[in-house]
Design a protein around this motif. Sequence first.
Motif, short mmCIF file in Angstrom:
data_model
loop_
_atom_site.label_atom_id
_atom_site.label_comp_id
_atom_site.label_asym_id
_atom_site.label_seq_id
_atom_site.Cartn_x
_atom_site.Cartn_y
_atom_site.Cartn_z
N ARG A 147 -11.30 15.48 55.76
CA ARG A 147 -11.51 14.23 55.03
C ARG A 147 -10.18 13.73 54.49
NH1 ARG A 147 -17.05 13.64 53.74
NH2 ARG A 147 -18.27 15.46 54.36
N PRO A 148 -10.09 12.42 54.20
CA PRO A 148 -8.87 11.92 53.56
C PRO A 148 -8.53 12.77 52.33
CG PRO A 148 -10.24 10.10 54.23
CD PRO A 148 -11.04 11.35 54.50
N ASP A 149 -7.25 13.04 52.16
CA ASP A 149 -6.81 14.01 51.16
C ASP A 149 -5.58 13.47 50.45
OD1 ASP A 149 -4.86 16.36 50.48
OD2 ASP A 149 -6.83 17.31 50.60
N ASP A 180 10.57 18.87 53.40
CA ASP A 180 11.20 18.09 52.33
C ASP A 180 10.46 18.29 51.01
OD1 ASP A 180 13.04 17.12 54.13
OD2 ASP A 180 12.08 15.17 54.38
N ARG A 181 9.14 18.26 51.06
CA ARG A 181 8.38 18.45 49.84
C ARG A 181 8.55 19.87 49.29
NH1 ARG A 181 1.92 17.46 49.36
NH2 ARG A 181 1.92 19.31 50.70
N ALA A 182 8.63 20.85 50.19
CA ALA A 182 8.87 22.23 49.75
C ALA A 182 10.24 22.36 49.10
CB ALA A 182 8.74 23.18 50.93
N ALA A 183 11.25 21.67 49.66
CA ALA A 183 12.59 21.73 49.08
C ALA A 183 12.61 21.14 47.67
CB ALA A 183 13.58 21.00 49.98
N PRO A 234 0.01 11.23 52.05
CA PRO A 234 1.34 10.59 52.02
C PRO A 234 2.32 11.16 53.04
CG PRO A 234 0.58 11.11 49.79
CD PRO A 234 -0.35 11.80 50.74
N LEU A 235 2.02 12.34 53.59
CA LEU A 235 2.95 12.99 54.52
C LEU A 235 2.62 12.74 55.98
CD1 LEU A 235 3.19 16.55 52.85
CD2 LEU A 235 4.43 14.47 52.26
#
Length: 418
Positions: free
Chosen positions: A57-59, A101-104, A64-65
């Motif tokens: 489902r949309p999350d 990128d988000r993890a960084a 955004p990724l």
Amino acid sequence: MHTAAPVDVDLALVGGGGAASLVLAALDRHRVRGLRVAVVDPVHRRGQDRTWAFWGRPDDDLDPLLAASWSQVEVATPARRRVLDLTPLRYAMLRSGPVYDRAAAAEQRLDVIRVVAPAEALDDDGESVTVHAAGSTFRASWVLDSRPRPPRRPGRTNWLQHFRGWWVAADRPVFDPRRAVLMDFRTPQPARGVSFGYVLPVSDRYALVEYTEFTPGLLTDSGYDTALVAYRDLLGLDPARLTVREVENGVIPMTDGPFEPRPSPRVVRLGTAGGATRPSTGFTFSAMHRQADQVARALAAGRPPVPAPAYPRRHLWMDAVALRALDRGGVGGPDFFDRLFDRNPPERVLRFLDGATTPAEEVAVMSSTRLLPMVAATAGDAAARLRDRLVPSRRRATWTVPPPVTGAPPIRASRSDG
């Protein structure tokens, strides 16, 4: 010898790929602060080195990724092409760059220690785990290990999902960005196994075009390119108007061999090594994402970071039966998947493949397959399990997952891995 005094941490992530990146982001999302975290991996992952596809489902966390998502998909066989409406689910594509990128960014906020070196040994004494890396030693309360590992023992059926994909750019509109091709079984089928193509369009001029096989062994480098050229031509794409921007290769285990999610008291495996790969399909991302969220929630609550099993045991049993039926030739891959989608609502099939259906729904799904071959496979699986119990020392040949076949990009291609 390791002579440096160990650095004490609460959590060590051994392996820094997709599974570890999702854990870092989940720790940040759940505002787990004050935790001493280390990441040990010989490569600092960046850019577009892989693509994940999954349904759900949309999350708010993942949307955004996403590179793209589709509420409609096609399943094609030589006899027909079927368009499936997945509502309320959707099929989504996520490239690795935004995940890394988000993890960084999470790493910075969590003040993570990173060691760009392989972990040489993990010594678990039941109270803590000593992680030895080149020039560094950590003493961790818990270790999350996402490095590739073979199953604890070879399965009764050991296949591979292996593929090559081209990210192709066209000089004019040729793709339908409203719809993905989930499985296209019009490709020539191997003597033992299943093959299909698929198309994941980002726009009307840019898409991932991929050729995939479920078989016991790999193709050669030229074999993958030949298959992709044939599939490109089957789609009616003009090679003179296309440019291959990137090339992706991969190999994923499809086996009923058990993976060991907890090899020692304080070492927990994630990703494929922790059982996140669905044996019958090779899909992994959704289970990895669930594992990461469960780990973060547990740590936020002061509990051990041990996620639940990725799939119910009854689903793993059904996967073992399906793999056996496919491997022994009792059912054909195109017919097997075509009947699943033809006789069930698409949402039910996708939730089944993700391990999220009820027993009643599973009976409905399995009853849509051909009865006699599946009964034979069920009986064969039961007999094999009984033999293993009666003769527990009976050994199977060693089985490991080989690395993907890579080679030079095709003519007119320009390769870019991020």
